[in-house]
Design an enzyme around this catalytic site. Structure first.
Site, PDB file in Angstrom:
ATOM      1  N   LYS A 264      34.552 -34.150 -30.023  1.00 27.85           N
ATOM      2  CA  LYS A 264      33.157 -33.843 -29.650  1.00 27.85           C
ATOM      3  C   LYS A 264      32.922 -32.336 -29.583  1.00 27.85           C
ATOM      4  O   LYS A 264      31.960 -31.817 -30.143  1.00 27.85           O
ATOM      5  CB  LYS A 264      32.841 -34.486 -28.295  1.00 27.85           C
ATOM      6  CG  LYS A 264      31.552 -33.995 -27.645  1.00 27.85           C
ATOM      7  CD  LYS A 264      31.401 -34.559 -26.250  1.00 27.85           C
ATOM      8  CE  LYS A 264      30.131 -34.050 -25.594  1.00 27.85           C
ATOM      9  NZ  LYS A 264      30.295 -32.826 -24.825  1.00 27.85           N
ATOM     10  N   ASN A 265      33.792 -31.613 -28.875  1.00 27.42           N
ATOM     11  CA  ASN A 265      33.545 -30.191 -28.663  1.00 27.42           C
ATOM     12  C   ASN A 265      33.684 -29.381 -29.951  1.00 27.42           C
ATOM     13  O   ASN A 265      33.042 -28.344 -30.106  1.00 27.42           O
ATOM     14  CB  ASN A 265      34.472 -29.644 -27.568  1.00 27.42           C
ATOM     15  CG  ASN A 265      34.078 -30.158 -26.191  1.00 27.42           C
ATOM     16  OD1 ASN A 265      32.969 -30.656 -26.012  1.00 27.42           O
ATOM     17  ND2 ASN A 265      34.975 -30.065 -25.230  1.00 27.42           N
TER      18      ASN A 265
ATOM     19  N   ARG B  63      23.273 -29.482 -24.190  1.00 25.91           N
ATOM     20  CA  ARG B  63      23.865 -28.189 -23.881  1.00 25.91           C
ATOM     21  C   ARG B  63      24.447 -27.516 -25.135  1.00 25.91           C
ATOM     22  O   ARG B  63      24.370 -26.303 -25.300  1.00 25.91           O
ATOM     23  CB  ARG B  63      24.970 -28.380 -22.837  1.00 25.91           C
ATOM     24  CG  ARG B  63      25.456 -27.058 -22.360  1.00 25.91           C
ATOM     25  CD  ARG B  63      26.233 -27.121 -21.089  1.00 25.91           C
ATOM     26  NE  ARG B  63      26.416 -25.758 -20.644  1.00 25.91           N
ATOM     27  CZ  ARG B  63      25.548 -25.100 -19.924  1.00 25.91           C
ATOM     28  NH1 ARG B  63      24.449 -25.667 -19.527  1.00 25.91           N
ATOM     29  NH2 ARG B  63      25.764 -23.848 -19.585  1.00 25.91           N
TER      30      ARG B  63
ATOM     31  N   ASP C 249      25.943 -31.792 -18.661  1.00 28.34           N
ATOM     32  CA  ASP C 249      26.565 -32.380 -17.471  1.00 28.34           C
ATOM     33  C   ASP C 249      26.123 -31.717 -16.178  1.00 28.34           C
ATOM     34  O   ASP C 249      25.834 -30.532 -16.138  1.00 28.34           O
ATOM     35  CB  ASP C 249      28.099 -32.210 -17.552  1.00 28.34           C
ATOM     36  CG  ASP C 249      28.704 -33.195 -18.525  1.00 28.34           C
ATOM     37  OD1 ASP C 249      28.080 -34.238 -18.736  1.00 28.34           O
ATOM     38  OD2 ASP C 249      29.780 -32.910 -19.048  1.00 28.34           O
TER      39      ASP C 249
ATOM     40  N   ASP D 182      38.715 -30.748 -18.967  1.00 26.29           N
ATOM     41  CA  ASP D 182      38.133 -32.065 -19.261  1.00 26.29           C
ATOM     42  C   ASP D 182      39.083 -33.220 -18.944  1.00 26.29           C
ATOM     43  O   ASP D 182      38.653 -34.366 -18.885  1.00 26.29           O
ATOM     44  CB  ASP D 182      37.715 -32.143 -20.738  1.00 26.29           C
ATOM     45  CG  ASP D 182      36.449 -31.336 -21.018  1.00 26.29           C
ATOM     46  OD1 ASP D 182      35.759 -30.982 -20.045  1.00 26.29           O
ATOM     47  OD2 ASP D 182      36.163 -31.069 -22.190  1.00 26.29           O
TER      48      ASP D 182
ATOM     49  N   MET E 264      37.717 -24.231 -12.947  1.00 24.45           N
ATOM     50  CA  MET E 264      36.672 -23.708 -13.831  1.00 24.45           C
ATOM     51  C   MET E 264      35.270 -24.232 -13.535  1.00 24.45           C
ATOM     52  O   MET E 264      34.282 -23.594 -13.863  1.00 24.45           O
ATOM     53  CB  MET E 264      37.057 -23.970 -15.286  1.00 24.45           C
ATOM     54  CG  MET E 264      38.269 -23.132 -15.696  1.00 24.45           C
ATOM     55  SD  MET E 264      39.040 -23.627 -17.233  1.00 24.45           S
ATOM     56  CE  MET E 264      37.907 -22.988 -18.427  1.00 24.45           C
TER      57      MET E 264
END
Length: 435
Positions: free
Chosen positions: A23-24, A98, A122, A320, A342
């Site tokens: 996804k990222n 985002r 998120d 994540d 983070m």
């Protein structure tokens, strides 16, 4: 596809599961198609909400899109409609996603201006965008924020290379600045750059398109600006967060699972972090084989103190996967401190695990101590709401290991990041339905 998952847990699973495309990585790579008029073909694109929404935004922008097969698309941005970016429609579409923030770098590089509504995503605490805009300003862009409209505006007659020291090793910030710098005049050097595998993938793809980026994989990138970029083909890596999730699922449900085609060389410390929790996993070519385990024991540090698992910029452990580590630890033998450095609200889902019978002490917004139950007292099924993508998947794994029935609401949050997750879990024996 919003709705609810109904899960009957406590079943042992068995079989093979293949991770989706990352996804990222997809969110970065798809934005980069705006940097050229030529065709860019991308394979292994995950079929998930966030990525599909970005593809729709590109289509509305006037990018010609051809679907060849599942996850295999071509993009041609030769006659884009730049007025769409200034429209009320884009304000609405861009704000929902985002990842759309990474359209700014390519827009600025190719069209000399860029606009973006304050993006959503998120609910995991503040996620600052300063790194992006500071980088653009260093390269010569004028930046304006319209507070009344919640609207970012950037303009640049000509971007010029510069030495940029990033305040934080932001992945999306680094990606955005790279995409702006590849078409800038002169030499750009980015220090304290993020160096995640997905960012390396973006750099390799841009180089195939004619960019001149060196230092890939390090925290010092050197970019020699070029006047134009060409088309290319690109295949995305498997999603490391999914891979870590399936390792955790196997341990929690005492299941024998093979995770296919994981690209081991890009997993960093992920396999060893799960091994520290006592989970057996073996390399079989490019697959991960996890045998069925009745119990798993958390290691201690060499001096005998309690293990801490914390996130860090790559090649450290990805934030994540901390929610997965936390869930897996609830049924381990031993104690672990999970330290989420983070983001500041990502541990707030632990109250749902406590409701299921987990022994967790939430020390503060960043730290939780988990006392493992060693599978002697399984989690209990319950009704819960998914707060964000990663916590949603962690709660799903908890529910699959729990006794009785669990209901997870707001599963759109899970669908945002995971492709056909219920269908793929049913294929290895999970009792999960979408209602």
């Amino acid at each position: 596809m919003s709705g609810t998952f109904q899960i009957r847990g406590g079943k042992q699973l068995q079989g093979e599961i293949t991770p989706q495309g990352a996804k990222n990585e997809a969110l970065q790579i798809l934005c980069a198609v705006l940097l050229t008029e030529d065709e860019v073909r991308i394979k292994n694109i995950p079929d998930i909400h966030d990525v599909n929404r970005l593809i729709e935004i590109l289509a509305d922008f006037g990018v010609k899109i051809t679907k060849h097969a599942h996850g295999d698309y071509s993009f041609k941005a030769d006659s884009v409609n730049f007025d769409y970016i200034k429209s009320a429609e884009f304000k609405k579409d861009g704000a929902k996603l985002r990842g759309s923030i990474m359209l700014l770098g390519p827009m600025l590089a190719r069209f000399g201006e860029g606009y973006m509504p304050t993006p959503g995503g998120d609910k995991i605490g503040r996620r600052r965008l300063d790194t992006h805009f500071q980088g653009f300003v260093e390269l010569g862009a004028e930046f304006r924020y319209d507070e009344a409209e919640a609207w970012y505006c950037l303009k640049a007659k000509q971007l010029t290379g510069k030495f940029i020291l990033l305040e934080e090793a932001s992945v999306t910030g680094t990606a955005n600045i790279i995409m702006a710098a590849v078409l800038a005049e002169g030499l750009t050097r980015i220090y304290n750059a993020a160096c995640e595998p997905y960012l390396q993938q973006l750099c390799h793809m841009l180089n195939r398109m004619g960019a001149k980026i060196s230092g890939i994989g390090s925290n010092l990138l050197t970019i020699e600006g070029v006047s134009h970029l060409n088309g290319t083909e690109h295949t995305m890596l498997p999603d490391m967060v999914e891979i870590g999730s399936w390792i955790g699922l196997a341990a929690m449900t005492k299941s024998e699972i093979t995770i296919k085609n994981v690209e081991w060389d890009h997993l960093g410390v992920i396999p060893n972090t799960f091994r520290k929790l006592g989970i057996q996993l073996e390399r079989s070519g490019e697959d991960i084989y996890i045998p069925a385990q009745e119990q798993y024991k958390i290691q201690k540090f060499i001096d005998g103190s309690i293990l801490t698992v914390s996130d860090a910029p790559w090649p450290g452990f990805t934030p994540d996967l901390l929610s997965i580590v936390l869930v897996v630890a609830t049924q381990a033998h031993g104690t672990v401190l999970v330290h989420q450095k983070m983001f500041e609200s990502r541990l707030f889902f632990v109250d749902k695990l406590i409701d299921m019978g987990a022994q967790i002490i939430l020390c503060d917004p960043h730290r939780a101590t988990v006392v493992g139950l060693n599978h002697e007292s399984p989690l209990r099924g319950t009704t819960m709401i998914s707060p964000d993508i990663r916590a949603g998947n962690a709660l799903l794994i908890a529910a699959l290991s729990a006794t009785g029935q669990s209901i997870i609401q707001n599963i759109e949050q899970i669908d945002r990041g995971y492709e056909n997750i219920d269908g793929r879990l049913r294929a290895i024996g999970a009792d999960i339905i979408r209602i």
